[in-house]
Design an enzyme around this catalytic site. Structure first.
Site, short mmCIF file in Angstrom:
data_model
loop_
_atom_site.label_atom_id
_atom_site.label_comp_id
_atom_site.label_asym_id
_atom_site.label_seq_id
_atom_site.Cartn_x
_atom_site.Cartn_y
_atom_site.Cartn_z
N ASP A 1 15.51 23.23 -30.09
CA ASP A 1 16.09 22.07 -30.76
C ASP A 1 17.08 21.32 -29.89
O ASP A 1 17.67 20.34 -30.31
CB ASP A 1 16.74 22.47 -32.09
CG ASP A 1 17.86 23.48 -31.91
OD1 ASP A 1 18.28 23.70 -30.74
OD2 ASP A 1 18.31 24.05 -32.91
N CYS B 1 3.60 1.58 2.58
CA CYS B 1 4.84 0.84 2.31
C CYS B 1 5.80 1.69 1.48
O CYS B 1 6.99 1.82 1.82
CB CYS B 1 4.53 -0.45 1.57
SG CYS B 1 3.49 -1.62 2.44
N ASP C 1 11.87 28.76 -29.67
CA ASP C 1 13.00 29.17 -30.49
C ASP C 1 12.50 29.21 -31.93
O ASP C 1 11.55 28.51 -32.29
CB ASP C 1 14.13 28.14 -30.35
CG ASP C 1 15.24 28.36 -31.36
OD1 ASP C 1 15.73 29.49 -31.46
OD2 ASP C 1 15.58 27.40 -32.07
N ASP D 1 19.74 26.02 -27.49
CA ASP D 1 18.70 26.45 -26.57
C ASP D 1 18.85 25.81 -25.19
O ASP D 1 17.98 25.97 -24.33
CB ASP D 1 17.32 26.09 -27.13
CG ASP D 1 17.09 26.70 -28.49
OD1 ASP D 1 17.27 27.91 -28.62
OD2 ASP D 1 16.73 25.96 -29.41
N CYS E 1 0.84 -1.20 0.00
CA CYS E 1 0.00 0.00 0.00
C CYS E 1 0.87 1.25 0.00
O CYS E 1 2.11 1.17 0.01
CB CYS E 1 -0.92 0.02 1.22
SG CYS E 1 -0.04 0.18 2.80
#
Length: 763
Positions: free
Chosen positions: A653, A20, A454, A657, A17
């Site tokens: 890309d 845990c 960009d 960037d 559960c």
């Protein structure tokens, strides 16, 4: 992709559960050699980032330290090497899952075979069902009790894992769902056994009949059966979350034909392929590994990998990727990257890693689950004692309250709400060509309100093309042939655009004499005795070439349209104006329009001059433009937007960037260059720009799904725990049966899983 060797993955078995997983995560995070850790209940894995210097004593020592710590919690940890073959790992997990489901199914059949008659015998007299006199609680109370005990024992043995796991964890002070079930059913069993002894020792039929009222074998037996049914249904539902992985795995063939030195072929397993092997790829077969076309040509369906719907032509020297489908001709390829090094394998690894991660929203549920089980035990004990001493309920009825509270409040639904949604959403994202690296990126995508693009290679195709050609006093092709002759010796992108168009038209070029490149201006030379100039206005002005007002207007018009004008002069007179531009992607305007409809502010960043940048932005449908920015300048723009309280997604890309992608709340890298893109962003867009909409929509849908699951998980406990504690009894209503509590608890967990599975239909 985040293939960081510092992030280690472990499989953790035995978690039942949310308590845990929360307790395991807390214990790992407390270790001095661990910088951070996340433990996912949904797929039973832990992702661990070692602290600085933690691996100085070797990886094996660190792994042993982690597994020992998990073992002390009562679970079993095993290390998953980063270079393990994803197909082998998936197959072993599927085999383990199938075996686990088979065991659960056998136990379930056993439990219901005995639980149904057990309930019929125990409750038959209440329901008007006649029992033979030898089994009647009035005529034969001891046989009645012993018969129930005999029916209950196989159920208890079949459900022994509740006790085998739950009781040791309870004794360690780390109770979980199994502990609640073990305590509840154990208390009912012990009290029933005591009542059975009282029946056997009764001095009169009245005493024996009174002791019969203390039998709760049917509650314990049916409770175990119902909870086992819930866990089985939950396990079956959770296997459906791996369908995205299954689909990706099936893209790789099991066998492939290897070319032999004598020209023959031999069929071998794909896993036996080595770099440098030459493989025969027939029409209709899938590419087994990454490589290049060695001979032949064909068309490939790459939709499974990149989402590109149109077939892609490949010829000698072109790259091909595992998982793509060969449509037409046969060809021979040379293997370059095999096994876990292929792009497909790295995508599968990325999806698996994301499915095991957690979103920040999971923190609340984890913290609650950690303290919830002990709190439930306290509430159950307090409620039972209150009814026993102050409500004047018989001990047996107070015990039923105790058992009902313990069972109804199991925090399974709470612990499953977030990880199940993340598992399904990341798998669905992969099917749609959007790779989320982790749950944090998935959640953050749902919060974005500003998208920054960009320009070059993102909104545009990234390769300049000749888009317009104006000639004066000569044919267009003649002017283009002269320009191409001058540009033949240049590597400039504008030169490649001119040469590409000339090659496309099949034009032949003359030899250039006295070639000279003028930095920042253009090129000069002599062709067939004519002095040629090709470049900007400054180049022509320096050589005494003047433009008429109409020619100047044409140059300005091209620049305003986002084109770079190239002026061609012959013997001192302008003869042609060529317009070169990086064209917009076909889908760009539609994507921008859709993002605005989703309520996002859209901005474009570009290193180009203001005029060119604004011309491109205008065609894309973007009003907010920042031009003339270098990579560090893009990062500053993102930071400024964040300081204004904006949630920023940066789309680029993945190369120049990188600073802005790292700064943004979510960095989205175009997946055209898979290797670079997987390292650069939080999200990889394999299908290009439309993936931005998918990422935002999927993030929002996932957040909505998680909130709904958490709401019902919380509401379920808020409503049913007081009912199980006997609130309705105060108003003359009924008490909640432990069997009903078990059914409700199981239903809550299954409902959370089914709610998460709705994300599989996300479009």
């Amino acid at each position: 992709m985040n293939n960081n060797p510092e992030i280690l993955r472990f499989r953790i078995d035995g978690m039942a559960c949310g308590a845990c997983s929360a307790r395991s995560q807390k214990a790992l995070c407390k270790m001095k050699d661990i910088d951070s850790a996340t433990v996912s209940l949904a797929d039973g894995t832990a992702q661990v980032r070692p602290a600085e210097g933690a691996l100085d004593n070797g990886l094996d020592a660190f792994i042993q330290e982690v597994t020992d710590r998990v073992d002390k919690l009562g679970f079993k940890a095993s290390y998953l090497p980063p270079d393990v073959d994803e197909h082998d790992l998936w197959e072993s997990e599927q085999e383990k899952t199938r075996a686990d489901l088979a065991v659960r199914r056998r136990h379930l059949v056993t439990e219901f075979i005995f639980a149904v008659p057990l309930v019929a015998v125990a409750m038959g007299s209440h329901w008007g069902m006649p029992l033979p006199s030898w089994l009647s609680p009035h005529d034969s109370p001891l046989i009645f009790a012993l018969f129930q005990l005999l029916l209950a024992l196989p159920i208890i043995w079949s459900g022994r894992d509740f006790y085998r796991h739950g009781i040791p964890l309870l004794l360690r002070g780390a109770p979980n769902m199994d502990s609640l079930v073990a305590m509840g059913t154990g208390a009912a069993l012990l009290y029933s056994l005591w009542s059975t002894l009282e029946i056997a020792a009764a001095a009169s039929p009245e005493e024996a009949h009174q002791a019969v009222m203390g039998l709760y074998y049917e509650s314990a037996g049916m409770l175990i059966a119902l909870i086992s049914l819930g866990k089985y249904l939950e396990a079956v539902s959770r296997t459906r979350t791996s369908e995205a992985i299954r689909g990706l795995m099936e893209l790789t063939p099991e066998q492939v034909e290897r070319m032999l030195p004598d020209g023959g072929v031999k069929e071998i397993p794909v896993r036996a392929v080595m770099p440098g092997d030459r493989l025969l790829i027939k029409p209709g077969s899938r590419i087994p590994v990454d490589g290049v076309v060695a001979s032949g040509a064909s068309s490939l369906d790459m939709s499974s990998l990149t989402g590109e719907s149109m077939p892609v032509d490949v010829a000698e020297g072109d790259e091909v990727n595992a998982g793509t489908l060969n449509i037409s001709g046969a060809f021979v390829m040379e293997a370059r990257r095999v096994g876990s090094d292929t792009a497909l394998a790295r995508i599968i690894h990325l999806v698996r890693e994301a499915q095991g991660s957690k979103a920040p929203i999971a923190g609340l549920a984890d913290r609650i689950s950690l303290y919830f089980v002990p709190a439930v035990m306290g509430v159950a004990t307090a409620a039972a004692l209150a009814w026993l001493f102050f409500g004047n309920l018989p001990f047996g009825d107070a015990l039923r309250v105790f058992v009902a509270v313990l069972v109804v409040a199991c925090p399974c639904a709470l612990g499953l709400a977030t990880p199940m949604s993340i598992m399904v959403a990341t798998g669905r994202g992969a099917q749609l060509g959007v790779l989320m690296k982790n749950g944090t990126a998935l959640e953050a995508s749902g919060h974005l309100d500003t998208i920054v693009f960009d320009k070059t290679g993102t909104l545009t195709e990234g390769s300049p093309r000749l888009v317009s050609l104006h000639a004066e006093g000569m044919d267009e092709n003649e002017a283009l042939a002269l320009a191409a002759a001058l540009e033949a010796g240049s590597e400039h992108p504008l030169a490649r655009a001119v040469l590409g168009e000339a090659e496309k038209r099949g034009l032949s070029t003359s030899t250039v004499e006295d070639f000279c490149a003028v930095g920042g201006a253009g090129v000069t030379g002599r062709v067939e005795g004519h002095e040629l100039l090709l470049g900007n206005e400054r180049l022509l002005a320096d050589h005494g070439v003047t433009l008429s007002s109409e020619q100047k207007a044409l140059v300005v018009s091209l620049a305003d349209d986002g084109q770079t004008p190239l002026l061609l002069a012959r013997d001192g007179a302008l003869v042609s104006v060529l317009g070169v531009a990086d064209p917009l992607r076909e889908e760009t305007p539609g994507v921008i329009r859709d993002l605005r409809a989703m309520g996002c502010r859209v901005m474009m960043l570009s290193g180009d001059n203001e005029r060119t940048a604004r011309a491109v932005a205008s065609r894309a449908g973007i009003d907010d433009v920042v031009a003339g920015v270098l990579p560090d300048g893009k990062e500053k723009v993102v930071a400024r937007l964040q300081s204004e309280g904006r949630r920023v997604g940066m789309v680029g890309d993945g190369i120049n960037d990188a600073p802005a992608l790292a700064r943004a709340d979510v960095g989205m890298a175009m997946g055209s260059g898979i290797d670079v893109a997987m390292e650069a962003g939080d999200v990889v867009l394999l299908r290009g720009l439309p993936g931005v909409k998918t990422a935002l929509g999927l993030g929002r849908a996932t957040l909505s799904n998680i909130r709904l699951s958490l709401f019902w998980a919380f509401a379920y406990n808020v409503l049913l725990v007081p009912v199980a504690a006997g609130v309705l009894l105060l108003f003359g209503g009924p008490a909640m049966s432990p069997m009903l509590a078990g059914a409700a608890m199981s239903l809550s967990s299954v409902s959370v899983v089914l709610n998460a599975l709705r994300l599989r239909t996300f479009r």
